[in-house]
Scaffold this motif. Sequence first.
Motif, PDB file in Angstrom:
ATOM      1  N   THR A 718      44.730  30.199  39.557  1.00 42.13           N
ATOM      2  CA  THR A 718      44.869  31.496  40.200  1.00 42.13           C
ATOM      3  C   THR A 718      43.184  32.050  40.419  1.00 42.13           C
ATOM      4  O   THR A 718      43.063  32.029  39.848  1.00 42.13           O
ATOM      5  CB  THR A 718      46.232  32.250  38.712  1.00 42.13           C
ATOM      6  N   VAL A 719      44.038  32.527  41.504  1.00 42.22           N
ATOM      7  CA  VAL A 719      43.097  33.057  42.653  1.00 42.22           C
ATOM      8  C   VAL A 719      43.293  34.074  42.631  1.00 42.22           C
ATOM      9  O   VAL A 719      44.574  34.649  44.107  1.00 42.22           O
ATOM     10  CB  VAL A 719      42.022  32.127  43.443  1.00 42.22           C
ATOM     11  N   CYS A 720      42.537  35.377  43.170  1.00 45.82           N
ATOM     12  CA  CYS A 720      42.956  37.095  44.345  1.00 45.82           C
ATOM     13  C   CYS A 720      41.595  36.826  45.032  1.00 45.82           C
ATOM     14  O   CYS A 720      40.526  37.093  44.079  1.00 45.82           O
ATOM     15  CB  CYS A 720      43.336  37.581  42.741  1.00 45.82           C
ATOM     16  N   ALA A 721      41.788  38.045  45.780  1.00 43.66           N
ATOM     17  CA  ALA A 721      40.623  38.316  46.883  1.00 43.66           C
ATOM     18  C   ALA A 721      40.160  38.818  46.769  1.00 43.66           C
ATOM     19  O   ALA A 721      39.078  39.980  46.567  1.00 43.66           O
ATOM     20  CB  ALA A 721      41.347  38.093  48.456  1.00 43.66           C
ATOM     21  N   THR A 722      40.589  40.102  45.651  1.00 46.41           N
ATOM     22  CA  THR A 722      40.637  41.796  45.078  1.00 46.41           C
ATOM     23  C   THR A 722      40.093  41.612  43.494  1.00 46.41           C
ATOM     24  O   THR A 722      40.180  42.707  43.101  1.00 46.41           O
ATOM     25  CB  THR A 722      42.199  42.993  45.224  1.00 46.41           C
ATOM     26  N   GLY A 723      40.384  41.041  43.116  1.00 45.74           N
ATOM     27  CA  GLY A 723      39.893  40.729  41.317  1.00 45.74           C
ATOM     28  C   GLY A 723      40.104  40.328  40.687  1.00 45.74           C
ATOM     29  O   GLY A 723      41.785  39.467  41.039  1.00 45.74           O
ATOM     30  N   ALA A 724      40.044  40.225  39.260  1.00 48.01           N
ATOM     31  CA  ALA A 724      40.514  38.736  38.488  1.00 48.01           C
ATOM     32  C   ALA A 724      41.675  39.551  37.625  1.00 48.01           C
ATOM     33  O   ALA A 724      42.450  38.690  37.288  1.00 48.01           O
ATOM     34  CB  ALA A 724      39.698  38.846  37.494  1.00 48.01           C
ATOM     35  N   GLY A 725      42.401  41.180  37.803  1.00 49.11           N
ATOM     36  CA  GLY A 725      43.299  41.151  37.551  1.00 49.11           C
ATOM     37  C   GLY A 725      44.447  41.613  38.062  1.00 49.11           C
ATOM     38  O   GLY A 725      45.672  41.129  37.198  1.00 49.11           O
ATOM     39  N   THR A 726      44.414  41.061  38.976  1.00 43.42           N
ATOM     40  CA  THR A 726      45.844  40.593  40.057  1.00 43.42           C
ATOM     41  C   THR A 726      46.065  38.780  39.576  1.00 43.42           C
ATOM     42  O   THR A 726      46.661  38.658  39.648  1.00 43.42           O
ATOM     43  CB  THR A 726      45.304  41.053  41.595  1.00 43.42           C
TER      44      THR A 726
END
Length: 873
Positions: A718-726
């Motif tokens: 799982t990957v998020c552009a805005t940070g690891a939290g998402t």
Amino acid sequence: MNEEKISAFIKLKTDRSFIENLALKKKPGGVTAQDIEQAFSMYRSNASALLNAMVKKGRLIKIESRPVYFLSAETLSEYLGNSPKHFTYSADDFFNLFKNYAISSIPTEAPSFSKDAFDIIIGSRASLAEQVNQAKAAISYPPHGLHTLIIGESGTGKTLFSKAMHNFGLKALGKTEKNYPYVAFNCADYYHNPQLLMSQLFGHVRGAFTGADEETAGMVEKADGGILFLDEIHRLPPQGQELLFYLIDTGQYRKLGESDKVRKATVLIIGATTEDPKNVLLKTFIRRIPCTISLPPFRSKPLEEKIQTVESFFVAESTAIQRTFIIKPPVIKALASYEYPGNLGQLASEIKVLCARTFLNNSTTQNELIVEYRCLSAPIRDSLQVLNQENMHFPGNYDFDIIITPSRRIKYSNGLMFDEQSYQALLENINRYTAEGSTKKDLEAALVGDIKDYYNRVLNNFNLKQVNLHEMYKAVDQEIVDFTMEIMQVACNALGLQTTQKNVLVMAFHIKFLLDRLRNKKTVSNDKKVQRSEIKREHARELEAAQQIVEDIEIRFGISVPSDEKYFIALLLAGIDNNEHTDAPRLYIIAHGKSTASSIADVCNRLMDCREAKGIDAPLDQTVEDTYRNFLTALQAKPPQKGAIVLADMGSLVQMGDRAMSETGIPVYTLPNVTTLMALDITRMLCKADDIRTIYHEYLEKSQPVLQTSVRGNAILTVCATGAGTSEAFKTMIHEELERMGLDGIHLESLNYNEVKERSVRYCQLVRNHNILAYVGNIDCGLKIPFFHITKLLSEEGKLNFIKYISGLAVKPHDPAEVPTDETELLKQECCRFLKKNIVYLNPEIAARYALKYIDTLDLPQLADNRPLKLSL
């Protein structure tokens, strides 16, 4: 963002040695906007705008390449000896700056930047760069600078640092010693007599106390207009601190015993203390000292700076007693590794004592004093044993004696690099082959082997993985190295060869030995002289170049060279084989790490006595695409007609061989999970056979059990552009769906966008240990595996399709009646469902309602029928 901080960062990253390296390699480099983005946590666009603004101001040099690089304009000017005419260059124009600047003019010692007063402090441009920038700002701040407190353990160089601040102020403010004085006062000297301390600090009038027979000027009066340095300021009593901050606030003071007269003074106060200011100084006083500079202890400095500091103290002692010190390697290592409680002060004392013991152990008339390990104090000797246990590594040149002369020159002997026996043995072999009547083919083969051995002996003794001019200067006089560089460039151009630094090194050692032999009037006996006829016949071009070299030696060094010497130099030139055999198969090692691949390749070439192995390093901060370009450049520079074998360690590096084969048509076979043993085995096979396909399949069959790793588990990323939290939230949602569908044994890993794009350690470990089925996120990273946008998984239909793909099984869909048909309501429900699971302090209903209302007010055409984009927002 403060331009000074960015400027200091770029100066640190693009120092003189960095620019020297660019000049040698002729490959663009420097700091990028991305580097600034990461270092200062700012947007890329802002970083780029700020860097370009600094270029316009003449503070930075810009190289318009891909990517765009920035360098310190000040450091480049100091390197070239003059200011560049422009501040923006193409890559070609940038390197043209160096065409009239001989690479051989690089100095042997650390550059002296006379423009900067802080260069007297080791580490001022490295570990202490931030402190130096603070100090410069404090001195330069109008109208009279900022009062400063220097804190640090005893012996960290606080007094020296304050003097450097004063010297900087003299130049930066255009002052003289007369109108910008530096006055130092140690508050501890009168700690037990506060009245006398006040007198020393502010002066006194006649009759102020018993024995005060005349008026005396204090330190404040003497420092008027300049700097008052108060060492051990924590020893100043509260009354003295109050008088000082009164002076800071009003610029006024009174002498001791004075009640009706007020005096004025403009003084910049620099205090130094070994204590925590909060515990020893009045809060009212601390508030008036806006700048605090912390100096680190010696033990926390980088190893390179520790060594430089040790050497500098030896230089001072050598100059003081006018003797040359020959320092044994363990001495430098022990002194640099010991953790001195008293820091630099204790180190200086230890070296003084060591030099004194050395002086006593040697004859007083002896010019060269050998500094032995046994002369060290016991605690420092013990520190070297701890160092060995911790496996700390010193640079290669510290494995040999270091010579420090009163002329302040440091020379690294690097052991016995060249000896007459090697030279004589090669001549004897040449004579033996010619006397035995060897055929031309046998003679050439024998000479090539002997000369290769001769080269390797020199290079092996040099004990360095990479040869550069700085290291050459440490082993051979700079004049000889520079001269050799010149003659080798001419000779190799005439012979169609490349001038490599290793070949320059070998020739430089030969010329050094030749000059020593001639100056000492040692000659080679007639029965060992080179057979001229064979060389005239077989190496006519090399002999012509050698004749020119001999003439140049005679002119440059004013010495007569025997005629036979040109025949031997001709043989050395004939032994140079820079051009790889393009019809031979090649081995490329590609591995993560700054020097992993090149180190393995170096081991293979040295142990197998060949040059078939080429290392392509892939530092973790380098993109996969840049690594591939480096590999492709190396492959196409001299295309191996019989193909190449690629040994890669893991991940995307394993795919580079296939990609290169499809783009170039060169047969490339790839083996994963490279090890040094594996590379040695492949190199050995390449040296014996040239059918690369056969080698590849033979190795596969022979090492099948080794190459067959355990079955890797499946994983979803799982990957998020805005940070690891998402991305963690995405991971939780997918985990629940997999559990609901009874799909066990699938590993889930969440990463942020940068970790994936930069191929971080975590990403590489995931690729190595798992078979990634798909990746899910709100941004496509361009990976060659299926991508599912997270918004597709918020609907029941999207989840169904995802699970169907992952499981490979037909899963019965949910009752369509459960899914609302109204688009807005569907969007709202999907938002609420996701927010409820992942957000704690938020009402999902209200958040979704306001979010949708806001999106509607945007009225953007790209949002009209794009539910995934709406959900992402």
